[in-house]
Design a protein around this motif. Structure first.
Motif, PDB file in Angstrom:
ATOM      1  N   ASN B  95      30.507  35.967  29.816  1.00  0.00           N
ATOM      2  CA  ASN B  95      29.336  35.335  30.441  1.00  0.00           C
ATOM      3  C   ASN B  95      29.725  34.592  31.701  1.00  0.00           C
ATOM      4  OD1 ASN B  95      28.643  36.106  27.888  1.00  0.00           O
ATOM      5  ND2 ASN B  95      27.734  34.157  27.261  1.00  0.00           N
ATOM      6  N   THR B  96      31.028  34.352  31.838  1.00  0.00           N
ATOM      7  CA  THR B  96      31.572  33.595  32.967  1.00  0.00           C
ATOM      8  C   THR B  96      32.861  34.300  33.387  1.00  0.00           C
ATOM      9  OG1 THR B  96      32.693  32.195  31.338  1.00  0.00           O
ATOM     10  CG2 THR B  96      30.594  31.386  32.219  1.00  0.00           C
ATOM     11  N   PRO B  97      33.359  34.014  34.570  1.00  0.00           N
ATOM     12  CA  PRO B  97      34.540  34.752  35.032  1.00  0.00           C
ATOM     13  C   PRO B  97      35.819  34.431  34.249  1.00  0.00           C
ATOM     14  CG  PRO B  97      33.355  33.800  36.900  1.00  0.00           C
ATOM     15  CD  PRO B  97      32.772  33.189  35.648  1.00  0.00           C
ATOM     16  N   ILE B  98      36.617  35.433  34.096  1.00  0.00           N
ATOM     17  CA  ILE B  98      37.997  35.240  33.637  1.00  0.00           C
ATOM     18  C   ILE B  98      38.810  34.835  34.865  1.00  0.00           C
ATOM     19  CG2 ILE B  98      40.037  36.407  32.706  1.00  0.00           C
ATOM     20  CD1 ILE B  98      37.993  38.299  31.240  1.00  0.00           C
ATOM     21  N   ILE B  99      39.595  33.782  34.736  1.00  0.00           N
ATOM     22  CA  ILE B  99      40.289  33.216  35.897  1.00  0.00           C
ATOM     23  C   ILE B  99      41.797  33.260  35.692  1.00  0.00           C
ATOM     24  CG2 ILE B  99      40.554  31.150  37.332  1.00  0.00           C
ATOM     25  CD1 ILE B  99      37.718  30.343  36.384  1.00  0.00           C
ATOM     26  N   ILE B 100      42.451  33.959  36.611  1.00  0.00           N
ATOM     27  CA  ILE B 100      43.909  34.109  36.529  1.00  0.00           C
ATOM     28  C   ILE B 100      44.524  32.961  37.298  1.00  0.00           C
ATOM     29  CG2 ILE B 100      45.835  35.697  36.851  1.00  0.00           C
ATOM     30  CD1 ILE B 100      43.424  36.882  35.283  1.00  0.00           C
ATOM     31  N   ASN B 101      45.047  32.017  36.577  1.00  0.00           N
ATOM     32  CA  ASN B 101      45.484  30.771  37.181  1.00  0.00           C
ATOM     33  C   ASN B 101      46.995  30.656  37.295  1.00  0.00           C
ATOM     34  OD1 ASN B 101      44.201  28.711  38.389  1.00  0.00           O
ATOM     35  ND2 ASN B 101      43.432  27.757  36.519  1.00  0.00           N
ATOM     36  N   ASN B 102      47.682  31.765  37.062  1.00  0.00           N
ATOM     37  CA  ASN B 102      49.141  31.735  37.087  1.00  0.00           C
ATOM     38  C   ASN B 102      49.667  33.021  37.698  1.00  0.00           C
ATOM     39  OD1 ASN B 102      50.061  29.296  35.689  1.00  0.00           O
ATOM     40  ND2 ASN B 102      48.926  30.118  33.952  1.00  0.00           N
ATOM     41  N   ASN B 103      50.903  32.957  38.161  1.00  0.00           N
ATOM     42  CA  ASN B 103      51.591  34.161  38.576  1.00  0.00           C
ATOM     43  C   ASN B 103      51.967  34.999  37.363  1.00  0.00           C
ATOM     44  OD1 ASN B 103      51.998  33.503  41.496  1.00  0.00           O
ATOM     45  ND2 ASN B 103      53.085  31.758  40.595  1.00  0.00           N
ATOM     46  N   TYR B 104      52.187  36.303  37.621  1.00  0.00           N
ATOM     47  CA  TYR B 104      52.797  37.198  36.625  1.00  0.00           C
ATOM     48  C   TYR B 104      51.940  37.368  35.374  1.00  0.00           C
ATOM     49  CZ  TYR B 104      56.367  34.810  39.387  1.00  0.00           C
ATOM     50  OH  TYR B 104      57.042  34.179  40.393  1.00  0.00           O
ATOM     51  N   VAL B 105      50.665  37.183  35.512  1.00  0.00           N
ATOM     52  CA  VAL B 105      49.767  37.380  34.378  1.00  0.00           C
ATOM     53  C   VAL B 105      49.301  38.839  34.365  1.00  0.00           C
ATOM     54  CG1 VAL B 105      47.543  36.766  33.368  1.00  0.00           C
ATOM     55  CG2 VAL B 105      48.986  35.002  34.409  1.00  0.00           C
ATOM     56  N   HIS B 106      49.458  39.470  33.217  1.00  0.00           N
ATOM     57  CA  HIS B 106      48.945  40.826  33.033  1.00  0.00           C
ATOM     58  C   HIS B 106      47.763  40.777  32.076  1.00  0.00           C
ATOM     59  CE1 HIS B 106      52.733  43.205  34.342  1.00  0.00           C
ATOM     60  NE2 HIS B 106      52.690  42.052  34.941  1.00  0.00           N
ATOM     61  N   ILE B 107      46.679  41.389  32.496  1.00  0.00           N
ATOM     62  CA  ILE B 107      45.536  41.559  31.601  1.00  0.00           C
ATOM     63  C   ILE B 107      45.508  43.050  31.277  1.00  0.00           C
ATOM     64  CG2 ILE B 107      43.079  41.196  31.236  1.00  0.00           C
ATOM     65  CD1 ILE B 107      44.420  38.601  31.893  1.00  0.00           C
ATOM     66  N   VAL B 108      45.796  43.368  30.041  1.00  0.00           N
ATOM     67  CA  VAL B 108      46.074  44.750  29.670  1.00  0.00           C
ATOM     68  C   VAL B 108      45.146  45.179  28.552  1.00  0.00           C
ATOM     69  CG1 VAL B 108      47.831  46.264  28.685  1.00  0.00           C
ATOM     70  CG2 VAL B 108      48.476  44.528  30.345  1.00  0.00           C
ATOM     71  N   GLY B 109      44.499  46.304  28.737  1.00  0.00           N
ATOM     72  CA  GLY B 109      43.664  46.863  27.682  1.00  0.00           C
ATOM     73  C   GLY B 109      44.387  47.919  26.879  1.00  0.00           C
ATOM     74  N   GLU B 110      43.744  48.301  25.818  1.00  0.00           N
ATOM     75  CA  GLU B 110      44.286  49.330  24.947  1.00  0.00           C
ATOM     76  C   GLU B 110      43.993  50.721  25.507  1.00  0.00           C
ATOM     77  OE1 GLU B 110      46.196  49.249  22.446  1.00  0.00           O
ATOM     78  OE2 GLU B 110      46.071  51.418  22.652  1.00  0.00           O
TER      79      GLU B 110
END
Lengths: 413, 413, 413
Positions: B95-110
């Protein structure tokens, strides 16, 4: 229901006989197992059967702890059909080389944690980046290499994926360092999705057939990817490769059938690409930038070099002299050999106008066509007089062309 | 063996003293632990150390549950060397944005669970596709974005992989929606293997250096990938990108050194690719299709545009008028700037024969060579009279060429 | 604290009443749970939620055990939004086809365990390679196929990743065998990172739109990848494909918008690529090698074939006759159709000098430009007299060109 055990005569401290309980169900305060896992839950959390180095004694974040022996021990225990060694996120120091002693071994990281040295990294200033990091200590010459055991003529199917391999260039290295060293014949090695930096050599591959090296960032090191010995059918695709003034970004000795497409080759290596004695290679659709004469150097025959963007750049406003001493006549693109096709490249050069853009130094039957050579130069294409039957088609005006006084070398315009 | 506890005076309901059992081994009906997992079993199921959002309270399939705060909380807890947030298969509403607040963050799906809107999906008619799906609610403007915290000049090494990011276009969105918004300077972001659809913008990247966007399907949305601000060395490779009549499939503002290769760009965006003020870019080996004049629009200098297949198609049997009102003289390919190389493209156009295929609107030193322009037209290449030294080599006959009355613009045939 | 149970009159063997213990905490030798896992530990080992076939009864290394029913059962149990079936490292024999009966199903291996038959494999001589191997028994015609259930017009979003699919060619196969058979309409299938070998057909795709096949090694089999029926927008990129003398490496029937880039196509298929009735295809930046006339065969219209390296090789010192009986006049490159662009290819041919290098057999408006045709031949480009308006630009001398006696076919040199 009734137990057949011998109760013996156990008594408690005050001599009362212990009365055994045979029906556990009568315990009203049974051990609370609600927080414990059922074995069947594990299946629900079924995962890739990776060998996580942390489960075998590896330790991140300790510069004095050598993780290589632990990883090597794991590799040696893999069955003959291979397996995957998993490097979690962490700074894993390796004081000695990791040795791939089996076929089908995959060394896989969680993520490659890219960061450029250019950006200040307050948390880790001497070892930029995060992710699954293999940090070479200052005395360790090699990050990962192939082993010497008797496993057939060529080591097959090894994969290096999603690692951050960092040398000690920024913290006082004491030896020449190589990230991945394929030091024996191999077939079908894959080097994909890695960050490799702060080393003397990113990847050195000796006798590698069907090497597939793609989607890597191999930059901020002296030399990038050197495919030496001889090789067949290497694919170097969609990488970033950038080196330092004493180094070569991409070097091939005796390549046969190499395909080099879709790469961005950065400054400041003294050469973007050097091919020695190549044949049947296709170098197309890349984006090259360099500060130096001799940025593209090729020998051999039957090489297709096409559709590349090539930018010869001034550095901080000035054209740089070559770190290895070649002069402006050497050619930004320097070719020795027969039957090259140099077609449809775009060359923007900030070399001095007297410097040669393309030099054909030797050979016959070379064809240069439809290349754009922007900027002003009276030496856009220079053919050595020993060359024969060189054909230049719509690359430059006659005054920008030097056929070496050999009339078999023609400029069409 | 003997207990040192104080038994006290525990009695049961009818006043009998409780006799403690100190030797558990005497219990013949011990708790059955055969179904429980030993800790050591966990190592055997060693896995990638992902942070599965389901373990932290995420909930799929519930439109009224906002998963973004849970994911954001996980991101914020990641250590400084990064980590991987894992999205299982499921419809995760944000409902709201996902916020990447750090370096080297991976958002990975299946998996990215691809499905086109074109195919009826009986199980999920308003949100096509399966896999690891991030569904933007109708009021959420952004799926994933970079954070604003003080983490250095450029956010580094963020990866979005194997996700299905779906907007609310098909179910009544109430705001303009962007799938991935790189809203601050970044370096080395990777956007790979995703499906991104039903949005106003698929990816908007501001000030992204070394953005690597490959193997995605970014279609059935208004705008595809917009790389704005300015950028260095972006690689956009091997994607499918297709948009809607009011949108632009692939847009660059001020790109330096972009490499765009191997993509299929579909209809019906009003532009397949727009480059504003680009330089040192290589756009080659793509497959473009469009319904409209101005499908390819480029300004800047030293751009190589080669070996592309370009099909200007009728739509349902008719040539469409441009959604933004440009007329047929605008050119299917419209170029402003100096030192372009337009080489070896194949253009099949179903535009009216009076419509311009390639227009060079301004600039000098542009070179068009070996392009095939199929079909009938008296305006295959048109050069504005203000242009100088345009060279057209074997693209069309003299009657199909209009040099703008400036004799420095030549047609060779 | 006090139990409300009815103790009844339980007695032990010698008639003593059992005294229930209601406070479990009084047990001093509680069950030792220190070796057991807490459920919360599972989160720490959170993993991708794969369905590991080993957890469902699959068995590796047993030639008499058919794993297909177990995998099929798992696939059928997947929810409508898909999921991932995971094949660990091991030789999993499949006696019958694996059938993908749902959308969004991923069949994912641990690694593809590449090994060539050329190298002796002491541990597994009849089934080379390791990794996640699906071994077809000699009587099994298909490794993996799509199902027939009513799941919409096109099956969507299926992925085959990192598998080693091996036929029984080396151990006496009894039927024609296909590795992956997409036997019904599909959209967005991905076939990536696999090794596929020792089969009659590697991949057969019927009616596949947006098929994305990349980074595979599909070699040492009779036929490589056949995309038949008709297809839209297939991407075949960065693969190795190599076949046997009775086979075709890469075949397309009725492709629309295919993009084929960055592949290495090996010998010894009798054809490297055959396109029947194609249109709007872009075949560029590949590296083809062949032993035979007719190595490249294309029909249809508006096909761009550019920047390919093509090597027509002698085999063991001799030029081979064609396995299907075509003679030297057929052309190493054989084209039927209109509006082809054949630009900037490099052709090195060891054919006899009388053999045709490029034959345009029919059609009009074909354009051949800036191709290098190394070696000696008096038949570098041959145009059938029925063709019109063929344009050959700087490919060969007039004596090497045969316009079929039709003056609309021109050679510019």
């Amino acid at each position: 229901m009734m137990a057949d055990i011998d109760y013996g005569y156990l008594k408690d401290d005050d001599g009362q006989r212990f009365y055994p309980i045979t029906n556990y169900e009568l315990l009203t305060n049974k051990p609370d197992l609600s927080g414990y896992a059922k074995s069947s839950d594990l299946s629900n959390y079924a995962s890739k059967l990776l060998f996580n180095i942390d489960n075998y004694g590896a330790k991140s974040g300790d510069r004095n702890f050598d993780n290589a022996p632990i990883i090597n021990n794991l590799i040696n225990k893999l069955p003959s059909n291979g397996g995957t060694i998993y490097i979690p996120v962490g700074d894993y120091w390796v004081n000695t080389p990791i040795i791939i002693n089996n076929n089908y071994v995959h060394i896989v990281g969680e993520n490659s944690g890219f960061r450029s040295n250019i950006d200040h990294d307050p948390t880790n200033s001497n070892r930029p980046g995060g992710g699954s990091k293999l940090c070479l200590t200052p005395t360790n010459p090699i990050g990962l290499k192939l082993g010497d055991s008797n496993i057939g003529d060529r080591l097959s199917g090894v994969v290096f994926d999603n690692l951050n391999i960092v040398g000690a260039a920024a913290i006082g290295k004491q030896v020449s360092q190589t990230g991945i060293y394929l030091n024996r014949n191999s077939d079908g090695v894959k080097i994909i999705n890695n960050v490799i930096m702060n080393l003397d050599f990113g990847v050195v591959a000796v006798g590698s057939d069907a090497l597939h090296l793609s989607n890597n960032w191999i930059c901020e090191l002296t030399n990038g990817v050197h495919v030496i010995g001889s090789s067949q059918q290497c694919q170097i695709q969609n990488n970033y490769i950038g080196c330092q003034p004493r180094g070569i970004s991409l070097k091939f000795d005796n390549p046969y059938g190499a395909t080099v497409t879709g790469n961005n080759i950065y400054p400041d290596g003294f050469e973007c690409i050097e091919i020695n004695n190549g044949t049947i290679c296709n170098i197309s659709g890349n984006n090259f930038q360099s500060f130096y004469t001799g940025a593209i150097k090729m020998s051999g025959n039957n090489i297709l070099f096409s559709n590349n963007m090539i930018y010869l750049r001034k550095n901080n406003g000035n054209w740089s002299s070559d770190p290895i001493g070649r002069d402006g006549k050497y050619g930004a693109i320097h070719i020795d050999g027969d039957d090259y096709t140099i077609n449809g490249n775009h060359i923007l050069s900030e070399q001095p106008s007297d410097d040669t853009r393309i030099l054909i130094m030797s050979g016959s039957g070379n064809k240069l066509s439809m290349n754009t050579i922007s900027g002003v130069s009276n030496r856009k294409i220079v053919i050595n007089g020993s060359c024969n039957n060189t054909l230049s088609i719509y690359n430059c005006s006659d005054s920008e062309f030097d056929g070496g006084g050999n009339s078999s070398n023609r400029n069409i315009n």
